[in-house]
Design a protein around this motif. Structure first.
Motif, PDB file in Angstrom:
ATOM      1  N   ALA A   1      -1.695   1.705 -11.633  1.00  0.00           N
ATOM      2  CA  ALA A   1      -1.079   3.765 -12.483  1.00  0.00           C
ATOM      3  C   ALA A   1       0.364   3.673 -11.582  1.00  0.00           C
ATOM      4  N   ARG A   2       0.492   2.479 -10.658  1.00  0.00           N
ATOM      5  CA  ARG A   2       1.482   2.546  -9.872  1.00  0.00           C
ATOM      6  C   ARG A   2       3.121   1.819 -10.232  1.00  0.00           C
ATOM      7  N   PRO A   3       4.234   2.593  -9.956  1.00  0.00           N
ATOM      8  CA  PRO A   3       5.103   1.824 -10.172  1.00  0.00           C
ATOM      9  C   PRO A   3       5.763   0.295  -9.882  1.00  0.00           C
ATOM     10  N   ARG A   4       6.182  -0.625 -11.212  1.00  0.00           N
ATOM     11  CA  ARG A   4       6.656  -1.252 -11.295  1.00  0.00           C
ATOM     12  C   ARG A   4       8.248  -1.010 -11.241  1.00  0.00           C
ATOM     13  N   ARG A   5       8.797  -2.426 -10.509  1.00  0.00           N
ATOM     14  CA  ARG A   5      10.322  -2.882 -10.935  1.00  0.00           C
ATOM     15  C   ARG A   5      10.112  -3.930 -11.502  1.00  0.00           C
ATOM     16  N   VAL A   6      11.299  -3.465 -12.570  1.00  0.00           N
ATOM     17  CA  VAL A   6      11.355  -4.972 -13.485  1.00  0.00           C
ATOM     18  C   VAL A   6      12.325  -5.357 -13.507  1.00  0.00           C
ATOM     19  N   GLN A   7      12.642  -6.770 -12.928  1.00  0.00           N
ATOM     20  CA  GLN A   7      14.135  -7.386 -12.865  1.00  0.00           C
ATOM     21  C   GLN A   7      14.589  -7.684 -13.824  1.00  0.00           C
TER      22      GLN A   7
END
Length: 181
Positions: A149-155
């Motif tokens: 559920a945690r937001p992830r940064r996508v490259q």
């Protein structure tokens, strides 16, 4: 200080009574006091009925990795509080016991009896890692979010002609280019 005076049609003067009305800041306070009075009246005529649980004041905030709940419970010991998590729902229950007093109690506005605070949190939660801490009459609860559920940064990668030229230039600058003889 002079009392306000009103003249009547007959020419006589009559004193106007000065009324000091207590106006609560929160309109629900008056309603709550009315319910308490009605409950007391009902108990005195019918007998003691089981008291309904009241809800304490609370703040809920959200960070990237957890939900933070602060519940005001002044005078409550941590052993008298029960915190349960059932899926997305958090339930805090307990009881504030009335103190034994000497003399006549003239006024009481403090809450006593059973309390219950229920909160449904969005998303996936890691209920195994919930932490609760009691300090200065405030119960602080931290409910971590599950990894999913945690937001992830996508490259973001670049494709196309501009990206190939930029990659070739960065490779030449690093020493991978050709030299003229």
């Amino acid at each position: 200080m002079a009392t306000p005076v009103r003249r009547h049609r007959g020419g006589g003067m009559q004193e106007r009574p000065v009324v000091w009305a207590h106006t609560p800041l929160n309109p629900l306070v008056e309603f709550d006091e009315l319910l308490n009075q009605m409950s007391g009246l009902l108990e005195s005529t019918v007998g003691a009925a089981p008291a309904a649980a009241w809800t304490p004041l609370a703040d809920v905030s959200e960070s990237e990795d957890a939900f933070h709940i602060e519940i005001e419970l002044p005078g409550v010991k941590s052993k008298d509080i029960n915190v349960e998590a059932n899926g997305p729902e958090l339930v805090v229950t307990g009881e504030i016991k009335e103190r034994e007093r000497k003399g006549v109690l003239r006024r009481s506005t403090r809450r006593v009896g059973a309390f219950e605070y229920r909160l449904r949190l969005p998303g996936e939660l890691d209920t195994d890692k919930i932490k609760a801490d009691m300090h200065d009459g405030v119960l602080s609860i931290t409910v971590p979010k599950a990894e999913a559920a945690r937001p992830r940064r996508v490259q973001i990668s670049e494709s196309g002609e501009g990206a190939r030229e930029e990659a070739a230039q960065s490779g030449a600058a690093a020493g991978g280019g050709t030299t003229a003889a």
